[in-house]
Design an enzyme around this catalytic site. Structure first.
Site, short mmCIF file in Angstrom:
data_model
loop_
_atom_site.label_atom_id
_atom_site.label_comp_id
_atom_site.label_asym_id
_atom_site.label_seq_id
_atom_site.Cartn_x
_atom_site.Cartn_y
_atom_site.Cartn_z
N ASP A 209 -4.49 53.40 -18.25
CA ASP A 209 -4.55 55.47 -18.11
C ASP A 209 -6.42 54.76 -18.64
OD1 ASP A 209 -4.38 57.85 -19.00
OD2 ASP A 209 -4.68 57.84 -20.54
N GLU A 262 -6.87 53.17 -13.83
CA GLU A 262 -7.25 54.69 -13.63
C GLU A 262 -8.50 54.58 -13.93
OE1 GLU A 262 -7.00 59.36 -14.98
OE2 GLU A 262 -6.36 57.63 -16.63
O1 TEU Z 1 -6.67 61.52 -17.59
C1 TEU Z 1 -7.51 61.24 -17.54
C2 TEU Z 1 -8.68 61.87 -16.68
O2 TEU Z 1 -10.11 62.22 -16.27
C3 TEU Z 1 -8.52 63.57 -17.16
O3 TEU Z 1 -8.00 63.88 -18.55
C4 TEU Z 1 -8.80 64.86 -17.05
O4 TEU Z 1 -10.04 64.27 -17.21
C5 TEU Z 1 -8.51 66.06 -17.03
O5 TEU Z 1 -7.09 66.27 -16.68
C6 TEU Z 1 -9.49 66.67 -15.98
O6 TEU Z 1 -8.39 67.90 -15.72
C7 TEU Z 1 -5.99 60.92 -18.33
C8 TEU Z 1 -4.48 61.07 -17.98
O7 TEU Z 1 -4.29 61.03 -16.62
C9 TEU Z 1 -4.56 62.34 -17.70
O8 TEU Z 1 -3.27 62.82 -18.20
C10 TEU Z 1 -4.84 62.48 -19.30
O9 TEU Z 1 -4.30 63.54 -19.92
C11 TEU Z 1 -5.80 61.23 -20.18
O10 TEU Z 1 -6.33 60.06 -19.77
C12 TEU Z 1 -5.78 61.40 -21.84
O11 TEU Z 1 -4.64 60.14 -22.13
#
Ligand code: TEU
Length: 515
Positions: A209, A262
């Site tokens: 993540d 990610e």
């Molecule tokens: O996502 C990071 C991210 O880019 C998202 O939070 C994005 O900014 C947001 O969905 C806008 O719509 C990761 C995970 O995929 C997400 O589910 C988590 O909430 C986040 O990290 C925090 O761990």
């Protein structure tokens, strides 16, 4: 006598694989409580294997108070009771392997939950041994937050004041998700141990993540353009050193576990840089794969997708990196929702599964699921992402294979989009045929990819490996168009197993073989 030719090394498994993302709360309900769980997933492993994917990415199932539905972990080495137990996880790993599937888990290294014992201890005093495991700073001279970073969720600073100690802690997401300080060697070691815990239990890798965030510059300078979110700007050399350390942990295992990151950075080459600069003996390696989200930001338009296809392949050549492709995940509106029709979603599947890249599918797209409409009183996600997390309908009739009351509402027409419903069944059959074609045709997995200049609303490309060649063409327009190609339609969004008549119907995509 001629020299025996050296056999080329087979590509690593994660380059040849198609991954299938499961959002565990939404996938399948084994105990009828309305929230998806590991028992539900175990029951569906045969379905996943039959679909023809190669590996699962399971969004977090670790112990969590669920402020961000599992992306706030309070124990990296246990399973939250809402999902089941460690024994269930062991069963799921075994079940996947028995069905020829690999399983990768979602590792959340940038932040823990406020309930994690490390943070609880960190909070006790400025002198606590765990204080330095998180990012604590004194207030700015005016008593406000230490810098101008804003949190991703809610309209708030990325800092929360702990009244007792008079210091702020950093949280790039919710206040319930304090950022770890990866510059502390004990944090690095403890997080490596969490990887080993799961690798020892046989998992095949991880999705990491927001991995670009871990190596924040300890100076924590203000964003130059004023208050804002730092997620898409943090790109520090320290993270690369940390990733090389993580890679060593993975490489110590014989079963070749992988990590996809990610990386929330968008300048050309930025994402690829997180794969490392790999030397002849593998030194310098970082992530195996990094997500490419550009296709998730493109609207249904020939020019946009022409650009995205070229950009992803172009970066792969320029930076010598293996690309990924994805259209949907648990953070964005589903592509069926964004494109607005079943026909377009089916064509998008043809496009996705014929790219020279590792595709990541989001469970439910094979049933042509749109987003659910969430009434205001049913909203549960702080990031407004409930719609794409609606439960998957498994049967034609309510409650669609779930308990009577589910944590989120179903999509409209849920029964029609179940595996036995008219739309679900036909889309599922298309995904199965596409995935089996990709599995049987190395040209579609690793063959060269070259754009066809067709113009207008049609985007096309060729996949070639040795004498095997496929032409793929997609009509992004809403009128039928002539296309100057001949061949048989091996697979397509609207028809297959027939000779191509030279006309592509609105929103149609076909895979052609040369006669
Ligand atoms: O996502 C990071 C991210 O880019 C998202 O939070 C994005 O900014 C947001 O969905 C806008 O719509 C990761 C995970 O995929 C997400 O589910 C988590 O909430 C986040 O990290 C925090 O761990």
């Amino acid at each position: 006598m001629s020299e025996p030719s050296a056999k080329p090394m087979p590509p690593p498994w994660w380059q040849e694989a198609v991954f299938y993302q499961i959002y565990p709360r939404s996938f399948a309900d084994g105990n009828g409580d309305g929230v998806g769980d590991l028992a539900g997933i175990i029951d569906r492993v045969p379905y996943i294997a039959e679909l023809g994917v190669d590996a699962i990415w399971l969004s977090p199932v670790f112990t969590s108070p669920m402020h961000d539905f599992g992306y706030d972990v309070s124990d990296y080495c246990d399973i939250d009771p809402v999902f089941g137990s460690l024994a269930d996880m062991d069963r799921l790993i075994a079940e996947c392997h028995d069905h020829g599937l690999r399983i990768t888990l979602d590792w959340v290294p940038n932040h823990t939950s406020i309930d994690h014992p490390w943070f609880v201890e960190s909070l006790t005093s400025r002198d606590s041994p765990k204080r330095k495991w998180y990012v604590w700073r004194d207030p700015a001279p005016d008593g406000g937050p230490p810098n101008n970073w804003r949190a991703e969720f809610g309209d708030m600073p990325a800092w929360t004041l702990d009244e007792a100690s008079g210091q702020y802690y950093l949280h790039l997401f919710l206040p319930e998700q304090p950022d770890l300080n990866w510059h502390h060697p004990d944090v690095e070691e403890a997080m490596h141990d969490t990887l080993r815990f799961w690798l020892d239990r046989g998992v095949d890798g991880f999705r990491a993540d927001v991995i670009n965030l871990i190596g924040k510059d300890p100076g924590l300078a203000d964003l130059p353009d004023g208050p804002g979110k730092a997620l898409t700007t943090i790109d520090e050399p320290a993270t690369h050193r940390m990733l090389r350390g993580i890679r060593k942990v993975l490489d110590a295992y014989d079963h070749k576990p992988m990590m996809v990151g990610e990386v929330c950075l968008y300048r050309p080459g930025q994402t690829a840089s997180y794969l490392g600069v790999v030397g002849p003996d593998g030194e310098g390696a970082e992530l195996h794969l990094a997500f490419d989200f550009r296709a998730t930001h493109a609207r249904w338009d020939a020019d946009r997708f022409g650009e995205v296809i070229d950009a992803i392949q172009g970066d792969s050549v320029e930076f010598d990196s293996w690309p990924t492709w994805t259209l949907s995940n648990h953070d964005r509106r589903r592509h069926r929702q964004r494109y607005g029709s079943d026909g377009r979603a089916r064509s998008a599947a043809v496009m996705l599964l014929t790219q020279r890249a590792t595709p990541y599918l989001y469970a439910g797209e094979e049933l042509c699921l749109p987003d659910a409409t969430i009434p205001p009183d049913a909203v549960v996600d702080p990031g407004g992402r409930d719609g794409c997390r609606a439960p998957i309908p498994w049967t034609e009739d309510a409650p669609f294979g779930w308990g009577e009351s589910t944590w989120l509402p179903f999509v409209a027409d849920a029964g029609l989009r179940s595996p036995d419903g008219v739309i679900g069944a036909s889309t599922l059959a298309l995904y199965r045929r596409l995935l089996h074609l990709r599995r049987n045709e190395p040209a579609l997995r690793r063959g060269d990819q070259r754009r066809l200049e067709l113009g207008g609303p049609v985007v096309g490309w060729t996949r070639t490996l040795g004498a095997n060649e496929f032409d793929i063409v997609v009509n992004f327009g809403d009128i039928a168009v002539p296309v100057d190609l001949v061949g048989d339609i091996v697979e397509g969004s609207h028809r297959s197993g027939v000779a191509f008549d030279g006309v592509l119907q609105p929103d149609e995509a076909v895979i052609l073989t040369r006669p």
